[in-house]
Design a protein around this motif. Sequence first.
Motif, mmCIF file in Angstrom:
data_model
loop_
_atom_site.group_PDB
_atom_site.id
_atom_site.type_symbol
_atom_site.label_atom_id
_atom_site.label_comp_id
_atom_site.label_asym_id
_atom_site.label_seq_id
_atom_site.Cartn_x
_atom_site.Cartn_y
_atom_site.Cartn_z
ATOM 1 N N GLU A 162 1.099 -1.387 -0.151
ATOM 2 C CA GLU A 162 -0.147 -0.163 0.629
ATOM 3 C C GLU A 162 1.361 1.138 -0.176
ATOM 4 O O GLU A 162 1.337 1.555 0.618
ATOM 5 C CB GLU A 162 -0.727 -0.321 1.336
ATOM 6 C CG GLU A 162 0.346 -0.165 2.403
ATOM 7 C CD GLU A 162 -0.854 0.238 3.756
ATOM 8 O OE1 GLU A 162 -2.123 1.036 3.470
ATOM 9 O OE2 GLU A 162 -0.808 -0.489 4.911
ATOM 10 N N THR A 178 0.559 13.276 -0.119
ATOM 11 C CA THR A 178 -0.034 12.814 0.108
ATOM 12 C C THR A 178 -0.138 11.456 0.996
ATOM 13 O O THR A 178 0.626 11.234 0.606
ATOM 14 C CB THR A 178 -1.640 12.017 -1.020
ATOM 15 O OG1 THR A 178 -0.108 11.484 -1.842
ATOM 16 C CG2 THR A 178 -1.756 13.657 -1.644
ATOM 17 N N TYR A 179 -1.108 10.885 2.394
ATOM 18 C CA TYR A 179 -1.249 10.145 3.189
ATOM 19 C C TYR A 179 -2.007 9.190 2.967
ATOM 20 O O TYR A 179 -3.006 9.788 3.045
ATOM 21 C CB TYR A 179 -0.395 10.656 4.434
ATOM 22 C CG TYR A 179 0.405 11.455 4.210
ATOM 23 C CD1 TYR A 179 2.089 11.275 5.184
ATOM 24 C CD2 TYR A 179 0.123 13.069 4.328
ATOM 25 C CE1 TYR A 179 2.975 12.069 4.631
ATOM 26 C CE2 TYR A 179 1.537 14.002 4.644
ATOM 27 C CZ TYR A 179 2.862 13.543 4.730
ATOM 28 O OH TYR A 179 3.965 13.952 4.808
ATOM 29 N N ALA A 180 -1.812 7.999 2.699
ATOM 30 C CA ALA A 180 -2.883 6.865 4.187
ATOM 31 C C ALA A 180 -3.657 7.355 4.986
ATOM 32 O O ALA A 180 -2.743 8.053 5.848
ATOM 33 C CB ALA A 180 -2.391 5.839 4.063
ATOM 34 N N SER A 181 -5.023 7.069 5.076
ATOM 35 C CA SER A 181 -5.936 7.371 5.994
ATOM 36 C C SER A 181 -5.156 7.203 6.840
ATOM 37 O O SER A 181 -5.309 7.613 7.980
ATOM 38 C CB SER A 181 -6.861 7.226 6.111
ATOM 39 O OG SER A 181 -7.353 5.497 6.055
ATOM 40 N N SER A 182 -4.416 5.841 7.538
ATOM 41 C CA SER A 182 -4.238 5.293 8.767
ATOM 42 C C SER A 182 -2.477 6.062 9.434
ATOM 43 O O SER A 182 -2.790 5.394 10.453
ATOM 44 C CB SER A 182 -3.884 3.647 8.260
ATOM 45 O OG SER A 182 -2.724 3.824 7.384
ATOM 46 N N LYS A 226 -2.478 9.733 8.894
ATOM 47 C CA LYS A 226 -2.200 10.292 8.626
ATOM 48 C C LYS A 226 -2.406 11.881 9.913
ATOM 49 O O LYS A 226 -2.869 10.808 10.931
ATOM 50 C CB LYS A 226 -3.603 11.285 7.890
ATOM 51 C CG LYS A 226 -3.506 11.306 6.771
ATOM 52 C CD LYS A 226 -4.758 12.052 6.093
ATOM 53 C CE LYS A 226 -5.151 11.198 4.641
ATOM 54 N NZ LYS A 226 -7.044 11.926 4.202
ATOM 55 N N ASP A 248 1.341 -1.344 11.891
ATOM 56 C CA ASP A 248 2.222 0.176 10.759
ATOM 57 C C ASP A 248 3.786 -1.335 10.835
ATOM 58 O O ASP A 248 4.445 -0.956 9.808
ATOM 59 C CB ASP A 248 3.047 1.454 11.457
ATOM 60 C CG ASP A 248 1.814 2.157 12.346
ATOM 61 O OD1 ASP A 248 1.410 2.594 11.118
ATOM 62 O OD2 ASP A 248 2.181 3.135 13.146
#
Length: 118
Positions: A46, A60-64, A66, A91
Amino acid sequence: QVQLVESGGGLVQPGGSLRLSCAASGSIFSINAMGWYRQAPGKQRELVALLTITSGGTTTYASSVKGRFTISRDNAKNTVYLQMNSLKPEDTALYYCNINFRGVGTRWGQGTQVTVSS
């Protein structure tokens, strides 16, 4: 030829921090984007963070992640970083950097293991 060398992974307790580095060497071309991906056992790779050099230079970042992870770069050192704070067990993964070079394509780092465990 361009090579990406990653470093900074390791074992850290929950709530701890790590800083991953990815240095590009060889023939350096113009860069379109730089990013970090991760893949945990049994899961799909991902996108974690993306720094777009063109098109406004956005991140931009993955929501997990941010609010916890920050992607940045050092132009002089041809290096992209991922600052990882407030780490959680979820993580835990093998982290890969990639850089998309204009006229060359995407190159990947060798991967660096991040393990978050008490």
